[in-house]
Write a protein that holds these residues in place. Sequence first.
Motif, PDB file in Angstrom:
ATOM      1  N   THR A   9       0.899  -1.269  -0.020  1.00  0.00           N
ATOM      2  CA  THR A   9      -0.086   0.171   0.120  1.00  0.00           C
ATOM      3  C   THR A   9       0.952   1.075  -0.025  1.00  0.00           C
ATOM      4  N   GLN A  10       0.394   2.264  -0.288  1.00  0.00           N
ATOM      5  CA  GLN A  10       1.113   3.590  -0.281  1.00  0.00           C
ATOM      6  C   GLN A  10       1.662   3.808   1.147  1.00  0.00           C
ATOM      7  N   GLU A  11       0.905   3.698   2.210  1.00  0.00           N
ATOM      8  CA  GLU A  11       1.293   3.987   3.552  1.00  0.00           C
ATOM      9  C   GLU A  11       2.565   3.137   3.739  1.00  0.00           C
ATOM     10  N   GLU A  14       5.363   4.486   2.108  1.00  0.00           N
ATOM     11  CA  GLU A  14       5.903   5.499   3.024  1.00  0.00           C
ATOM     12  C   GLU A  14       6.704   5.177   4.222  1.00  0.00           C
ATOM     13  N   LEU A  42       7.910   5.247  -4.289  1.00  0.00           N
ATOM     14  CA  LEU A  42       6.680   6.056  -3.808  1.00  0.00           C
ATOM     15  C   LEU A  42       5.412   6.164  -4.623  1.00  0.00           C
ATOM     16  N   ASP A  43       5.553   5.884  -5.885  1.00  0.00           N
ATOM     17  CA  ASP A  43       4.593   6.099  -6.950  1.00  0.00           C
ATOM     18  C   ASP A  43       3.594   4.751  -7.210  1.00  0.00           C
ATOM     19  N   PRO A  44       2.413   4.911  -6.750  1.00  0.00           N
ATOM     20  CA  PRO A  44       1.418   3.650  -6.769  1.00  0.00           C
ATOM     21  C   PRO A  44       1.504   3.227  -8.372  1.00  0.00           C
TER      22      PRO A  44
END
Length: 156
Positions: A9-11, A14, A42-44
């Motif tokens: 996931t993005q979270e 990060e 960091l780029d989905p």
Amino acid sequence: MYYTFQSMTQEQAEVIAETWRYQGDYSFYDMDADVEDLEEFLDPEKRQDSYFVVLDRNEIIGFYSFQRPDSATVELGLGMKPELTGQGAGAEFLIAGLQFAEAKYHPKHFALSVAAFNKRAIRLYEKIGFKKTESFVQATNGGQYEFVKMAMKTDG
């Protein structure tokens, strides 16, 4: 350990990028050591379906990226949580990732590239069955670094 693989996931991306810090020479692997690598991580859209976190009892202990340069090969990238490196868990972690990728992608070969200075990782990869195929120099982390490309045939 019991490993669970799930799409990153993005979270999670990060957290890994912002908090995972390796010691000494291994700081080479900090996500923010290379702007391009960090941007992709960091780029989905760039991560798409190729980045996975590895969980042990709901705690992120590592991650994998699986790229398909051709239909027969899976090229992997991986990272283990800094506090867990160098403690003998690498083989189990690597085998779990290979088994996951084999079941998901059914490749004939695995390939990876590792910084030439990382003798610990190279020994592990050789122990599991990877063979050195070539060396090359790549611009990354603000300099020119030697890498070793390694490959292994699968059972499939």
